[in-house]
Design an enzyme around this catalytic site. Structure first.
Site, PDB file in Angstrom:
ATOM      1  N   CYS A   1     -16.592   1.369   1.351  1.00 30.64           N
ATOM      2  CA  CYS A   1     -15.393   0.574   1.671  1.00 30.64           C
ATOM      3  C   CYS A   1     -14.856   0.838   3.072  1.00 30.64           C
ATOM      4  CB  CYS A   1     -14.306   0.838   0.635  1.00 30.64           C
ATOM      5  SG  CYS A   1     -13.778   2.559   0.555  1.00 30.64           S
TER       6      CYS A   1
ATOM      7  N   GLN B   1     -10.202  -4.148  -3.116  1.00 25.40           N
ATOM      8  CA  GLN B   1     -11.463  -3.651  -2.549  1.00 25.40           C
ATOM      9  C   GLN B   1     -12.598  -3.813  -3.555  1.00 25.40           C
ATOM     10  OE1 GLN B   1     -12.164  -1.830   0.588  1.00 25.40           O
ATOM     11  NE2 GLN B   1     -14.180  -2.412  -0.148  1.00 25.40           N
TER      12      GLN B   1
ATOM     13  N   ASP C   1     -17.419   6.614  -0.847  1.00 24.26           N
ATOM     14  CA  ASP C   1     -16.131   6.560  -0.140  1.00 24.26           C
ATOM     15  C   ASP C   1     -15.913   7.949   0.443  1.00 24.26           C
ATOM     16  OD1 ASP C   1     -13.567   5.928   0.737  1.00 24.26           O
ATOM     17  OD2 ASP C   1     -12.647   5.993  -1.249  1.00 24.26           O
TER      18      ASP C   1
ATOM     19  N   ARG D   1       0.885  -1.187   0.000  1.00 24.92           N
ATOM     20  CA  ARG D   1       0.000   0.000   0.000  1.00 24.92           C
ATOM     21  C   ARG D   1       0.905   1.214   0.000  1.00 24.92           C
ATOM     22  NH1 ARG D   1      -5.316   1.460   3.545  1.00 24.92           N
ATOM     23  NH2 ARG D   1      -6.098  -0.111   2.108  1.00 24.92           N
TER      24      ARG D   1
ATOM     25  N   HIS E   1      -7.650   0.721  -6.227  1.00 24.41           N
ATOM     26  CA  HIS E   1      -7.820  -0.108  -5.017  1.00 24.41           C
ATOM     27  C   HIS E   1      -8.494  -1.410  -5.477  1.00 24.41           C
ATOM     28  CE1 HIS E   1      -7.887  -1.293  -0.995  1.00 24.41           C
ATOM     29  NE2 HIS E   1      -8.749  -0.457  -0.463  1.00 24.41           N
TER      30      HIS E   1
ATOM     31  N   ARG F   1     -14.067  -9.194   2.208  1.00 24.05           N
ATOM     32  CA  ARG F   1     -12.711  -8.971   1.708  1.00 24.05           C
ATOM     33  C   ARG F   1     -11.809 -10.160   2.040  1.00 24.05           C
ATOM     34  NH1 ARG F   1     -10.069  -3.510   2.106  1.00 24.05           N
ATOM     35  NH2 ARG F   1      -8.853  -4.535   0.492  1.00 24.05           N
TER      36      ARG F   1
END
Ligand code: CP
Ligand code: NVA
Length: 309
Positions: A267, A138, A227, A108, A135, A293
């Site tokens: 998310c 996700q 988001d 990340r 992402h 996830r």
């Protein structure tokens, strides 16, 4: 060797295969507890090294659980604990070491170039755990969740995004091409998706529908996604940006323009873009979304490790 860096670079049939595998695995371990290993321990003896240059709760924990449930293990690093992060070692030497000790690397980072550099130097698969442009883990998991709850292939659903044009939206746009679903985007005029992603959509003969009015974007939606308006390390005038998004807040009134059985997904972490009433309300499935996830990450790992059945 398969990497998992951007959805747009992964064949649609592989993305579908990952989702099908995740569905099967989730069902098969219904009666197993958190750390019990899936039958056959498919990643026995394997280690995933995870490195975070930015904060993470869900991605970190879900990858930990994912590889554990496949019989492997993980080591989580903060880049500032490494010579690389201190500026004392090159990416190429670090990559060589990671490839010597590890079987997979999840990163990340604030730099898309760093992921590309690692990809070029590593001899093990790289997974993008969030970058400025993407992402992917996700969003693949979100496709899984939307299909699981709506009990339909996502190509038959009207998907709506209300919020900032950020990394999660860019991956959702890529998913809309790969999985052929209709995507409405509601955002202020000066926060529309960038030229590059729009050109990519056009090149793939696909359309997305952008509205500067959240109501128009929400009409007829089966799923509304959002988001945070302010992403991690977003270098903007935060107060001003939040004000510009005020009209785009997802509240009960806005949800009422979508289909009656529309669901809300996010998310996490969340900010002021959604009311508590919606986020904690009956149309919201954000906790199931977060848990999924783990399941999808497992099939992503199997894909990268060449073990997807
Ligand atoms: N959704 C998500 O990626 O959460 P984290 O930032 O906590 O990993
Ligand atoms: N867009 C957000 C997603 C966090 C999971 C960010 O980049 O911070």
């Amino acid at each position: 060797m398969k990497h998992f860096i951007n959805l747009k670079d992964i064949p649609a049939k592989d993305l579908r295969k990952i989702i099908v595998d995740a569905k099967k695995r989730k069902k098969l371990r219904r009666n197993l507890s958190t750390l019990e290993v899936d039958k056959g321990s498919p990643l026995k003896g394997k280690i995933l090294i995870q490195m975070f240059e930015k904060a993470s709760s869900r991605t970190r924990i879900s990858f930990y659980l994912a590889i554990k449930q496949l019989g492997g293990g993980t080591l989580t690093l903060r880049s500032n604990e490494l010579h690389l992060g201190q500026g004392g070692e090159s990416i190429s030497d670090t990559a060589k070491i990671l490839s010597t000790y590890g079987d997979g690397f999840m990163l990340r980072t604030d730099s898309d170039k760093k992921i590309e550099d690692f990809k070029n130097y590593l001899s093990i698969p790289v997974i993008n755990g969030l970058s400025p442009s993407s992402h992917p883990t996700q969003v693949l998991s979100d496709v899984f969740t939307a299909e699981e709850i709506k009990k339909k292939p996502i190509s038959k659903l009207n998907i709506c995004w209300i919020g900032d044009s950020n990394n999660v939206l860019d991956s959702l746009i890529a998913a809309s091409v790969k999985f052929s679903f209709k995507l409405n985007i509601g955002c202020p005029k000066n926060f529309e998706p960038g030229k590059e992603v729009r050109a990519w959509v056009k090149k793939n003969n696909k359309k997305m529908f952008i509205y500067n009015d959240p109501i128009k974007a929400a009409i007829g939606a089966d799923v509304i996604f959002s988001d945070k308006v302010i992403s991690l390390n977003d270098k903007v005038n935060k107060k001003k940006k939040i004000e510009q998004f005020e009209k785009f807040k997802i509240d009960k009134k806005l949800m009422s323009y979508a289909k009656k059985d529309c669901i809300f997904l996010h998310c996490l972490p969340r900010g002021s873009e959604v009311s508590d009433e919606v986020f904690l309300g009956e149309k919201s499935h954000v906790w199931q979304q977060a848990l999924n996830r783990v399941h999808v990450q497992k099939s992503i790992l199997l894909y990268c490790f060449g073990k997807l059945r």
